[in-house]
Design a protein around this motif. Structure first.
Motif, mmCIF file in Angstrom:
data_model
loop_
_atom_site.group_PDB
_atom_site.id
_atom_site.type_symbol
_atom_site.label_atom_id
_atom_site.label_comp_id
_atom_site.label_asym_id
_atom_site.label_seq_id
_atom_site.Cartn_x
_atom_site.Cartn_y
_atom_site.Cartn_z
ATOM 1 N N MET A 140 0.888 -1.086 0.044
ATOM 2 C CA MET A 140 -0.030 -0.060 -0.121
ATOM 3 C C MET A 140 1.046 1.278 -0.094
ATOM 4 O O MET A 140 1.973 1.075 0.495
ATOM 5 N N PRO A 141 0.394 2.373 -0.352
ATOM 6 C CA PRO A 141 1.219 3.557 -0.555
ATOM 7 C C PRO A 141 1.750 3.798 0.852
ATOM 8 O O PRO A 141 2.921 4.593 1.036
ATOM 9 N N ALA A 142 1.170 3.721 1.956
ATOM 10 C CA ALA A 142 1.575 4.215 3.086
ATOM 11 C C ALA A 142 2.789 3.275 3.703
ATOM 12 O O ALA A 142 3.388 3.885 4.367
ATOM 13 N N GLN A 143 2.912 2.361 2.914
ATOM 14 C CA GLN A 143 4.217 1.190 3.153
ATOM 15 C C GLN A 143 5.436 1.431 2.612
ATOM 16 O O GLN A 143 6.235 0.985 2.798
ATOM 17 N N LEU A 144 5.398 2.528 1.578
ATOM 18 C CA LEU A 144 6.369 2.993 1.069
ATOM 19 C C LEU A 144 6.956 4.267 1.365
ATOM 20 O O LEU A 144 6.591 5.200 1.952
ATOM 21 N N SER A 145 8.453 4.522 1.082
ATOM 22 C CA SER A 145 9.074 5.703 1.445
ATOM 23 C C SER A 145 8.545 6.732 0.357
ATOM 24 O O SER A 145 7.898 6.687 -0.463
ATOM 25 N N GLY A 146 9.031 7.968 0.669
ATOM 26 C CA GLY A 146 8.698 9.169 -0.256
ATOM 27 C C GLY A 146 9.082 8.923 -1.739
ATOM 28 O O GLY A 146 8.414 9.115 -2.526
ATOM 29 N N GLY A 147 10.250 8.575 -1.826
ATOM 30 C CA GLY A 147 10.765 8.461 -2.999
ATOM 31 C C GLY A 147 10.102 7.086 -3.871
ATOM 32 O O GLY A 147 10.178 7.249 -4.977
ATOM 33 N N GLN A 148 9.991 6.075 -3.271
ATOM 34 C CA GLN A 148 9.107 4.888 -3.707
ATOM 35 C C GLN A 148 7.638 5.519 -4.148
ATOM 36 O O GLN A 148 7.150 4.890 -5.272
ATOM 37 N N GLN A 149 7.075 6.348 -3.488
ATOM 38 C CA GLN A 149 5.601 6.879 -3.710
ATOM 39 C C GLN A 149 5.634 7.723 -5.025
ATOM 40 O O GLN A 149 4.853 7.669 -5.886
ATOM 41 N N SER A 172 9.914 18.192 -4.950
ATOM 42 C CA SER A 172 10.060 19.114 -3.790
ATOM 43 C C SER A 172 9.808 18.605 -2.513
ATOM 44 O O SER A 172 10.266 19.269 -1.575
ATOM 45 N N ALA A 173 8.948 17.456 -2.620
ATOM 46 C CA ALA A 173 8.748 16.991 -1.060
ATOM 47 C C ALA A 173 9.542 15.990 -0.611
ATOM 48 O O ALA A 173 9.403 15.769 0.457
ATOM 49 N N LEU A 174 10.640 15.706 -1.333
ATOM 50 C CA LEU A 174 11.736 14.702 -0.969
ATOM 51 C C LEU A 174 13.047 15.476 -0.204
ATOM 52 O O LEU A 174 12.995 16.623 -0.547
ATOM 53 N N ASP A 175 13.579 14.671 0.552
ATOM 54 C CA ASP A 175 14.801 15.511 1.320
ATOM 55 C C ASP A 175 15.561 15.521 0.415
ATOM 56 O O ASP A 175 15.782 15.013 -0.816
#
Length: 335
Positions: A140-149, A172-175
């Motif tokens: 599920m999306p919640a199980q992924l990191s920001g980069g994976q999403q 822009s939302a990524l570190d």
């Protein structure tokens, strides 16, 4: 692997967009014309409020131009609704369905089009491989990191083989570290798919590192179009020079020149010496930054400039120095 798409170029002809406001009409995009080549990574770059996102939304069909035309394969798509355009958009928020698996998120568009299950399964598998998420399909999306999403959002956009992919501040939302990694991934995806990418950002480093060409926007207009090297080394206006990286602007007389205009130069294009040079001043600050050291120098006329050196120099704060700048590295541009 997803086969290369027959990408298309885009011709924007005298496009304007005006929005109503309590104080009167606001022209967000003002008579913009530009041509984007097939299979090009093209970036719209500029500060907040310059019109870059509005222009992207008009290409996507989310906003309708007040005037002008947007030609894709010689057809004006400006009057067409978004769903009739061979264009997909990846937004800053990714907009993944939280109740669906990664596989179902990617397949959603094809299911809405009524594609056969065998075709959908094959395309989704290829898309997962393309974004290197082969083993994440049932998450599920919640199980992924920001980069994976971010990669899922890209796969969902690419699986439909759009002729043009639009990316609106999508990193822009990524570190910082992840953003650098995704810059490389985006460029790889663009090369492997052959799709024309149009990328919107306010981040100069992002634009310089990924783009084939850049359009720098200012107050609804295009200030300059060129390759990253052209934009950086030969800025057409002072705004472009100031916005792209760091640029020192001083009076020509401060460098011993007779020009009537201000003269610009990049920090890395100048050096200093304790002997004779183009301008005299005193070191006011020394900022060590690892790979480079920044020297803040106050010129005799009171102007402050920044120089950068790869190797720390044997100088101290308040030392008197003179500038050394190759004449060909001086920037003379319009206001």
């Amino acid at each position: 692997m997803i086969l290369k798409t027959m990408s298309s170029g885009l011709v924007i002809q005298t496009v304007s967009k005006t929005f109503p406001s309590p104080t009167g009409p606001v022209r967000a995009v003002d008579n913009v014309s530009l041509t984007i080549q097939p299979n090009e990574f093209f970036t719209l770059l500029g500060p907040s409020g310059c019109g870059k996102t509005t222009l992207l939304r008009m290409i996507a069909g989310l906003d309708i131009p007040t005037s002008g035309s947007i030609l894709l394969d010689n057809q004006d798509i400006a009057p067409l609704p978004a769903y009739q355009r061979p264009v997909n958009t990846v937004f800053q928020s990714y907009a993944l369905f939280p109740h669906m698996t990664v596989t179902d998120n990617i397949a959603f568009g094809m299911k809405m089009q009524g594609k056969p299950k065998t075709e959908i399964d094959k395309a989704v598998k290829e898309a997962l491989a393309l974004v290197r998420l082969d083993d994440k399909g049932e998450r599920m999306p919640a199980q992924l990191s920001g980069g994976q999403q971010q990669r899922v959002a890209l796969a969902r956009a690419l699986v439909n083989h759009p002729k043009i992919l639009l990316l609106d501040e999508s990193l822009s939302a990524l570190d910082y570290k992840l953003r650098k990694e995704m810059q490389i991934e985006l460029k790889r995806l663009q090369r492997e798919t052959g799709i024309t990418f149009i990328f919107v950002t306010h981040d100069q480093d992002e634009a310089l590192s990924m783009s084939d060409r850049i359009a720098v926007m200012e107050k609804g207009n295009v200030a300059q179009i060129g390759t990253p090297q052209e934009i950086y080394d030969r800025p057409a206006t002072r705004f472009v020079a100031d916005f792209i990286g760091i640029c020192n602007f001083v009076k020509a007389s401060s460098l011993g020149l007779n020009d009537n205009c201000d003269i610009g130069f990049r920090p890395e294009d100048a050096s200093f010496t304790v002997g004779r040079g183009m301008g005299k001043g005193n070191i006011r600050h020394i900022n060590y930054r690892g790979a480079v050291t920044h020297y803040i120098i106050e010129l005799e006329g009171g102007e402050t400039i920044t120089l950068s050196e790869d190797d720390p120099q044997n100088v101290e704060v308040n030392d008197a120095v003179s500038l050394v700048i190759p004449p060909e590295r001086l920037i003379r541009c319009t206001a």
